[in-house]
Design a protein around this motif. Structure first.
Motif, PDB file in Angstrom:
ATOM      1  N   TRP A  44      -4.894  -6.047  11.615  1.00  0.00           N
ATOM      2  CA  TRP A  44      -5.026  -5.434  10.293  1.00  0.00           C
ATOM      3  C   TRP A  44      -3.767  -4.695   9.875  1.00  0.00           C
ATOM      4  N   ARG A  45      -3.084  -4.108  10.835  1.00  0.00           N
ATOM      5  CA  ARG A  45      -1.876  -3.343  10.505  1.00  0.00           C
ATOM      6  C   ARG A  45      -0.611  -4.181  10.606  1.00  0.00           C
ATOM      7  N   SER A 346      -7.928   5.064   5.276  1.00  0.00           N
ATOM      8  CA  SER A 346      -6.871   4.353   5.996  1.00  0.00           C
ATOM      9  C   SER A 346      -6.230   3.290   5.117  1.00  0.00           C
ATOM     10  N   GLU A 347      -7.069   2.530   4.422  1.00  0.00           N
ATOM     11  CA  GLU A 347      -6.552   1.467   3.557  1.00  0.00           C
ATOM     12  C   GLU A 347      -5.743   2.020   2.404  1.00  0.00           C
ATOM     13  N   GLN A 349      -3.727   4.322   2.374  1.00  0.00           N
ATOM     14  CA  GLN A 349      -2.373   4.723   2.766  1.00  0.00           C
ATOM     15  C   GLN A 349      -1.385   3.563   2.629  1.00  0.00           C
ATOM     16  N   LYS A 350      -1.912   2.331   2.647  1.00  0.00           N
ATOM     17  CA  LYS A 350      -1.018   1.173   2.594  1.00  0.00           C
ATOM     18  C   LYS A 350      -0.123   1.152   1.356  1.00  0.00           C
ATOM     19  N   SER A 355       3.179   3.878   7.468  1.00  0.00           N
ATOM     20  CA  SER A 355       2.313   4.937   7.988  1.00  0.00           C
ATOM     21  C   SER A 355       2.309   4.874   9.505  1.00  0.00           C
ATOM     22  N   SER A 403       2.449   9.476   6.489  1.00  0.00           N
ATOM     23  CA  SER A 403       2.985   8.506   5.535  1.00  0.00           C
ATOM     24  C   SER A 403       4.445   8.818   5.256  1.00  0.00           C
ATOM     25  N   LYS A 410      11.004   1.874   4.343  1.00  0.00           N
ATOM     26  CA  LYS A 410       9.838   1.711   5.210  1.00  0.00           C
ATOM     27  C   LYS A 410      10.248   1.372   6.633  1.00  0.00           C
TER      28      LYS A 410
END
Length: 480
Positions: A44-45, A346-347, A349-350, A355, A403, A410
């Motif tokens: 997922w990450r 959590s989502e 933060q994307k 993050s 974050s 990034k």
């Protein structure tokens, strides 16, 4: 992010051996096409890039047994997999492509429901939502509850000892299991699906496999504890000045309502602003922003009086300066919205960029001090970073996430992952906490264990692994 210490690559599997494995489940359930394999290789990450020559989808415990027997005889490495929602790489093979995935998602049977005994027996591929629905159909509650309940599976929940939002009242996955059915590395089946509440006939073996992430055996079915379904549920979104105020409110709520406190979540304003910004249909339920928020939920099998209890707790908190403002849910939809905001954090933060995440726990009484110290340390290390700690205050589990600064690169930010981990985990240790509260160790944190485990404890873990999986075929390179 950093990789663990080098792990010996698995040799390529001969085509003839792949065919033997495929023959156990049948060609229809032996996935070799890269496009069809893609859902089983996801993280997922997006931290890992997994490869496999074969995904096996057994439909029975006997087929799992046959797979493990052949793997043990041939030294073939296997990676057990549930719903694929893990966050530490424990459900994914390594990049060398020499490991076979064993997906349990076809094993979907609800084997037995016993409302009188408050038990439920399900196979490992049953999703958490399906288990909850089976319990609800007989007016019972299976209280394990996490945001991915629609896709995560019971087998995966148990393998990682999942926690979730109701652990404050009901405990972790480990506390909700009465018995297990497990296939061992050599293919033997342990038929341990007991539903006894009391059984003092020797070692309690089920706890070897709960939380072991598939490294000691593959869970194929479980006997689970149920509770009476709540007849009343009340929830409130509460603004507070600080985690210290939140902790005092939690203490008072538990003193007033006892085990009826079924949820108590903590989150900062800056993280809620991410939700307001990126989650459609979200609005602030309070008249003015608060520095921190609590999502407080009470539930009870008794229908009367719960609303009054919640109002009393909040009114007393307001009078004593703990509560700045509060909105009590006036409908099921509003209560669900509160939880949707919390579970989506959590989502959300994307969209804000990189993050760096931590799933840690500290003693409940130490949570405010930990948050303050770790926040100051991270802001000093990375000026401008946005620290967004949130989680289950009732059991001391804090998702301590950071974050990237607004406008930062990034890749450069994520390049500091190891330094931030070292900093945060060091502070966790000072408070006597854990570097993994509910997500497990997997691949991501394997190299950290020697620094946080007692040497004797680690030696015992390795001895158990050597005893139960002497050929090292079960999820190698994970946990140990």
């Amino acid at each position: 992010m950093p990789l663990p210490e080098p792990f010996a690559a698995a040799p390529p599997l001969p085509p003839a051996l792949i065919e033997r494995f495929a023959g156990i489940v049948g060609q229809r359930y032996a996935v070799t096409d890269p496009d069809d394999q893609a859902p089983y290789l996801k993280d997922w990450r997006e931290l890992y890039v997994a490869r496999t020559p074969l995904v096996l989808r057994p439909g029975s415990t006997d087929e799992v047994s046959a797979i493990l027997k052949l793997a043990n005889e041939t030294g073939t490495r296997l990676v057990p997999q549930g719903g694929g929602t893990g966050l530490v790489g424990g459900h994914l093979p390594y990049e060398d492509g020499g490991e076979i995935i064993v997906s349990l998602n076809r094993m979907k049977a609800i084997r037995a429901v016993d409302p009188a005994g408050n038990t439920l027996i399900v196979e490992a591929g049953v999703t958490l939502q399906e288990a909850q629905d089976a319990a609800a159909a007989v007016n019972r509650l299976f209280p394990l509850n996490i945001g991915s309940k629609g896709s995560c599976t019971i087998g995966g929940n148990l393998a990682t000892n999942a926690g979730g939002t109701q652990a404050v009242a009901y405990g972790l996955a480990r506390d909700l299991v009465l018995g297990l059915e497990v296939v061992l590395a050599d293919g033997r089946i342990w038929h341990g699906l007991r539903t006894l509440k009391k059984d003092n006939t020797g070692y309690d073996l089920k706890h070897l496999f709960v939380g072991a992430e598939g490294t000691l055996g593959i869970i194929t079915a479980a006997a689970l504890k149920l509770s009476p379904a709540p007849r009343a549920i009340e929830a409130a979104w509460v603004g507070v000045a600080s985690p210290t105020a939140a902790l005092e409110l939690l203490t008072r709520a538990q003193e007033r309502a006892g085990p009826a406190v079924s949820g108590f979540e903590l989150m900062p304003r800056n993280l809620f602003e991410f939700v307001l910004k990126h989650m459609p249909g979200t609005r602030d339920p309070l008249a003015a922003p608060a520095p921190w928020y609590c999502l407080v939920e009470l539930s009870s099998a008794a229908a009367a009086g719960l609303r009054d209890t919640l109002e009393d707790v909040l009114a007393a908190g307001y009078e004593d300066g703990l509560v700045e403002d509060a909105a009590i849910a006036e409908s099921v939809d509003q209560r669900n919205s509160f939880w949707r905001w919390r579970e989506g954090m959590s989502e959300m933060q994307k969209p804000e960029g990189g993050s760096i995440k931590h799933d840690v726990s500290v003693p409940v009484a130490s949570a405010p001090a930990f948050i303050a110290e770790a926040t100051a340390a991270c802001e000093k290390l990375i000026p401008g970073c946005r620290v967004v700690p949130f989680g289950h205050l009732g059991d001391g589990n804090i998702h301590f996430n950071i974050s990237q600064p607004v406008g930062a690169d990034k890749a450069a930010f994520l390049g500091q992952w190891e330094a931030v981990n070292k900093l945060v985990h060091g502070i966790v240790a000072q408070f006597g906490g854990s570097i993994s509260a509910e997500h497990g160790i997997g691949r991501m944190k394997r190299y950290l264990l020697p620094g946080v485990k007692d040497p004797v404890e680690l030696e015992l873990m390795r001895s158990l692994k050597a005893l139960l999986d002497p050929n090292g075929i079960l999820n190698p390179g994970k946990v140990l």
